[in-house]
Design a protein around this motif. Sequence first.
Motif, PDB file in Angstrom:
ATOM      1  N   GLY A  76       7.887  29.972  -1.797  1.00 49.16           N
ATOM      2  CA  GLY A  76       8.905  31.014  -1.665  1.00 49.16           C
ATOM      3  C   GLY A  76       8.553  32.028  -0.588  1.00 49.16           C
ATOM      4  N   SER A  77       7.297  32.408  -0.535  1.00 46.43           N
ATOM      5  CA  SER A  77       6.857  33.369   0.486  1.00 46.43           C
ATOM      6  C   SER A  77       6.891  32.744   1.872  1.00 46.43           C
ATOM      7  N   TYR A  78       6.602  31.459   1.944  1.00 48.52           N
ATOM      8  CA  TYR A  78       6.691  30.726   3.217  1.00 48.52           C
ATOM      9  C   TYR A  78       8.142  30.737   3.708  1.00 48.52           C
ATOM     10  N   GLN A  79       9.060  30.381   2.830  1.00 44.35           N
ATOM     11  CA  GLN A  79      10.471  30.311   3.213  1.00 44.35           C
ATOM     12  C   GLN A  79      11.025  31.685   3.572  1.00 44.35           C
ATOM     13  N   GLY A  80      10.597  32.715   2.840  1.00 43.77           N
ATOM     14  CA  GLY A  80      11.106  34.065   3.074  1.00 43.77           C
ATOM     15  C   GLY A  80      10.267  34.899   4.019  1.00 43.77           C
ATOM     16  N   CYS A  81       9.163  34.321   4.518  1.00 43.51           N
ATOM     17  CA  CYS A  81       8.250  35.050   5.414  1.00 43.51           C
ATOM     18  C   CYS A  81       7.817  36.377   4.794  1.00 43.51           C
ATOM     19  N   THR A  82       7.367  36.310   3.554  1.00 43.28           N
ATOM     20  CA  THR A  82       6.873  37.497   2.863  1.00 43.28           C
ATOM     21  C   THR A  82       5.438  37.269   2.412  1.00 43.28           C
ATOM     22  N   THR A  83       4.729  38.353   2.192  1.00 37.83           N
ATOM     23  CA  THR A  83       3.339  38.270   1.736  1.00 37.83           C
ATOM     24  C   THR A  83       3.265  38.743   0.294  1.00 37.83           C
ATOM     25  N   PRO A  84       2.923  37.836  -0.615  1.00 41.87           N
ATOM     26  CA  PRO A  84       2.819  38.243  -2.020  1.00 41.87           C
ATOM     27  C   PRO A  84       1.584  39.110  -2.252  1.00 41.87           C
ATOM     28  N   ARG A  85       1.640  39.883  -3.320  1.00 37.34           N
ATOM     29  CA  ARG A  85       0.459  40.671  -3.702  1.00 37.34           C
ATOM     30  C   ARG A  85      -0.702  39.728  -3.938  1.00 37.34           C
ATOM     31  N   ARG A  86      -1.862  40.156  -3.574  1.00 37.04           N
ATOM     32  CA  ARG A  86      -3.119  39.419  -3.757  1.00 37.04           C
ATOM     33  C   ARG A  86      -3.204  38.127  -2.952  1.00 37.04           C
ATOM     34  N   ALA A  87      -2.364  37.980  -1.935  1.00 30.20           N
ATOM     35  CA  ALA A  87      -2.452  36.800  -1.074  1.00 30.20           C
ATOM     36  C   ALA A  87      -3.750  36.866  -0.279  1.00 30.20           C
ATOM     37  N   LYS A  88      -4.318  35.706   0.005  1.00 35.45           N
ATOM     38  CA  LYS A  88      -5.542  35.638   0.806  1.00 35.45           C
ATOM     39  C   LYS A  88      -5.147  35.789   2.271  1.00 35.45           C
ATOM     40  N   VAL A  89      -5.673  36.841   2.917  1.00 36.17           N
ATOM     41  CA  VAL A  89      -5.386  37.114   4.321  1.00 36.17           C
ATOM     42  C   VAL A  89      -6.657  36.855   5.123  1.00 36.17           C
ATOM     43  N   TYR A  90      -6.539  36.018   6.142  1.00 28.16           N
ATOM     44  CA  TYR A  90      -7.661  35.692   7.031  1.00 28.16           C
ATOM     45  C   TYR A  90      -7.463  36.451   8.335  1.00 28.16           C
TER      46      TYR A  90
END
Length: 125
Positions: A76-90
């Motif tokens: 869902g976040s991929y399709q909507g280009c959103t960053t969910p809470r607690r997503a792993k950010v590199y």
Amino acid sequence: MSQGRGSAVFATTMVLCLVVLFHFEVAEAATYVVGGGGGWTFNVDSWPNGKRFKAGDTLVFNYNSAIHNVVAVDKGSYQGCTTPRRAKVYKTGKDQIKLVKGQNFFICNFAGHCQSGMKIAINAV
């Protein structure tokens, strides 16, 4: 007594077989540079097309960390280009990420980047 030695030999043989199988499983893992020579950048969303990925393969994301990042997201976040809470950010600019079995989704969450095709969806078998 001979029955005990036979059991030990059998157990040792089984352990060696498992070690060999594990070695071959690990040896089969591949490494892919996302985007090829161009690296992790805009319009890379079609880069996975035609490639066969396996769980355990490594994706290498090369990019300028001052202007990009990589975020592991859900569908869902991929399709909507959103960053969910607690997503792993590199953020290193040379990130290495092992694929898990099933769907793997990655985006750049800098404003407008995901919408400009800086995202990939990979199914690892």
